[in-house]
Motif scaffolding. Structure first.
Motif, mmCIF file in Angstrom:
data_model
loop_
_atom_site.group_PDB
_atom_site.id
_atom_site.type_symbol
_atom_site.label_atom_id
_atom_site.label_comp_id
_atom_site.label_asym_id
_atom_site.label_seq_id
_atom_site.Cartn_x
_atom_site.Cartn_y
_atom_site.Cartn_z
ATOM 1 N N PRO A 13 9.889 -9.323 9.562
ATOM 2 C CA PRO A 13 9.400 -8.318 10.508
ATOM 3 C C PRO A 13 9.971 -8.500 11.910
ATOM 4 O O PRO A 13 9.904 -7.584 12.727
ATOM 5 N N GLU A 14 10.553 -9.670 12.170
ATOM 6 C CA GLU A 14 11.175 -9.898 13.485
ATOM 7 C C GLU A 14 12.441 -9.075 13.654
ATOM 8 O O GLU A 14 12.882 -8.812 14.778
ATOM 9 N N VAL A 15 13.052 -8.665 12.547
ATOM 10 C CA VAL A 15 14.297 -7.896 12.608
ATOM 11 C C VAL A 15 14.016 -6.461 13.036
ATOM 12 O O VAL A 15 13.239 -5.753 12.404
ATOM 13 N N SER A 16 14.653 -6.043 14.119
ATOM 14 C CA SER A 16 14.455 -4.677 14.605
ATOM 15 C C SER A 16 15.747 -3.855 14.577
ATOM 16 O O SER A 16 15.729 -2.664 14.872
ATOM 17 N N PHE A 17 16.864 -4.497 14.229
ATOM 18 C CA PHE A 17 18.107 -3.731 14.101
ATOM 19 C C PHE A 17 18.913 -4.248 12.921
ATOM 20 O O PHE A 17 19.112 -5.458 12.762
#
Length: 254
Positions: free
Chosen positions: A104-108
């Motif tokens: 969930p830390e991945v935003s791109f």
């Protein structure tokens, strides 16, 4: 997203990799998301390109690492832990879905060579890759390609269709999307090979680490070890196969 055209980001996909703007666009997205404390996944097609792109990013000052099948299981978990905790901002790989871990830390997510039809760029694979960003409401996915393919069109349409259903459901029930919480603590039991290299597989200290792992973590590691075992046998590397077999027995017998 107001409409399908916005979602497709036509101006960013068509002929993107033939234009100098491709690199500028990619770096602008990376810089923006890192500035918002987001993490980045870059998907490429070969191990060599993953390593070369990583070296390029590192030369530009980015905290980057690559992840592919030649990296040992324990090291892979260590790299993922560093991504989740912010020691690494960018992870570059081929098929990061194989790790089976929520990020969930991945935003791109940047998908390079999105128009190279094949297993890694099929409709199903693209949908799964895009789905990696579904646990973060501020996420973006960009597909970099020279042309639209059937797989790109179908995967984007299906993703948009699912998103529209979710948005309507959220609106109806008054739900505001929030970033999923990642259980980083559980990953602390997985150490790098440097920390384990002098510890025998049956040592008491390692057994404690195994006992502290969750069933899900053990299942993921076992699946990967069995894949490595099959590969070692196929390569007639029986020495490595024996070591991997003992590791599997150790975990299964815990």
């Amino acid at each position: 997203m107001e409409n399908l055209k916005d979602f497709l980001q036509v101006s960013n996909i068509q002929n993107a990799q033939k234009q100098p703007e491709f690199i500028d666009h990619l770096f602008s997205k990376i810089d923006y998301h890192i500035s918002k404390d987001g993490r980045v996944l870059i998907l490429t097609l070969t191990k060599r390109s993953a390593e070369e792109i990583t070296n390029f990013f590192v030369s530009k000052g980015y905290k980057t690492y690559y992840l592919h099948s030649e990296i040992d299981t324990i090291d892979r978990w260590d790299i993922i832990k560093k991504l989740k905790t912010g020691q690494i901002d960018i992870l570059i790989g081929i098929n990061l879905l194989r790790e089976g871990i929520d990020l969930p830390e991945v935003s791109f997510i940047g998908i390079l060579d999105a128009d190279k039809e094949g297993f890694l760029r099929s409709t199903t694979s693209l949908i799964q890759i895009i789905g990696r960003a579904a646990r973060n409401p501020n996420s973006e996915v960009c597909l970099y390609a020279e042309q639209f393919t059937a797989s790109i069109t179908k995967s984007l349409y299906e993703t948009y269709r699912r998103r529209q259903i979710q948005q309507e459901y959220n609106l109806k029930h008054g739900i505001t999307p929030q970033k999923a919480i990642s259980n980083i603590k559980d990953l602390n039991v997985v150490k790098s090979d440097d920390e384990l290299q002098n510890i025998p597989i049956g040592a008491k200290s390692k057994m404690k680490k195994l006992k502290r792992m969750t069933k899900k973590e053990k299942d993921i590691i076992l699946k990967d070890l069995k894949s490595q075992l099959d590969q070692a046998i196929a390569n007639r590397d029986f020495e490595s196969a024996a070591i991997i077999r003992d590791q599997i027995k150790e975990i299964e017998g815990d």
